[in-house]
Design a protein around this motif. Sequence first.
Motif, PDB file in Angstrom:
ATOM      1  N   MET A 181      27.726  41.502  51.913  1.00  0.00           N
ATOM      2  CA  MET A 181      28.332  41.284  50.823  1.00  0.00           C
ATOM      3  C   MET A 181      29.798  40.790  51.004  1.00  0.00           C
ATOM      4  N   LYS A 182      30.212  40.271  50.295  1.00  0.00           N
ATOM      5  CA  LYS A 182      31.598  39.774  50.445  1.00  0.00           C
ATOM      6  C   LYS A 182      32.575  40.615  49.554  1.00  0.00           C
ATOM      7  N   ILE A 183      33.565  41.039  49.896  1.00  0.00           N
ATOM      8  CA  ILE A 183      34.456  41.900  48.783  1.00  0.00           C
ATOM      9  C   ILE A 183      35.579  40.948  48.647  1.00  0.00           C
ATOM     10  N   MET A 184      35.923  40.952  47.301  1.00  0.00           N
ATOM     11  CA  MET A 184      37.107  39.936  46.867  1.00  0.00           C
ATOM     12  C   MET A 184      38.219  40.714  46.941  1.00  0.00           C
ATOM     13  N   GLU A 185      39.386  39.875  47.422  1.00  0.00           N
ATOM     14  CA  GLU A 185      40.719  40.515  47.272  1.00  0.00           C
ATOM     15  C   GLU A 185      41.170  40.628  45.730  1.00  0.00           C
ATOM     16  N   GLY A 186      41.898  41.593  45.411  1.00  0.00           N
ATOM     17  CA  GLY A 186      42.481  41.409  43.795  1.00  0.00           C
ATOM     18  C   GLY A 186      43.954  40.794  44.163  1.00  0.00           C
ATOM     19  N   ILE A 187      44.433  40.195  43.067  1.00  0.00           N
ATOM     20  CA  ILE A 187      45.703  39.504  42.941  1.00  0.00           C
ATOM     21  C   ILE A 187      46.626  40.695  42.654  1.00  0.00           C
ATOM     22  N   VAL A 188      47.772  41.033  43.153  1.00  0.00           N
ATOM     23  CA  VAL A 188      48.688  42.240  42.718  1.00  0.00           C
ATOM     24  C   VAL A 188      49.870  41.772  42.359  1.00  0.00           C
ATOM     25  N   GLU A 189      50.072  40.290  42.415  1.00  0.00           N
ATOM     26  CA  GLU A 189      51.354  39.854  41.895  1.00  0.00           C
ATOM     27  C   GLU A 189      51.062  39.510  40.520  1.00  0.00           C
TER      28      GLU A 189
END
Length: 53
Positions: free
Chosen positions: A1-9
């Motif tokens: 399962m690929k985990i998406m990285e969230g946008i923090v900016e």
Amino acid sequence: MKIMEGIVELDELLKSMEPEIQSGDYVFCTVVNGSYSDYAHLSLLASFVEEEG
């Protein structure tokens, strides 16, 4: 399962959004002394639970 990285900016997040207008009627309400299970059958689009009500 690929985990998406969230946008923090925030600026990057806003620029990347592609909002769409959804047809239909929407209702915003406040419920006192209720629980999510009391309203789950309504197929809620979103719900928020806050300590301050």
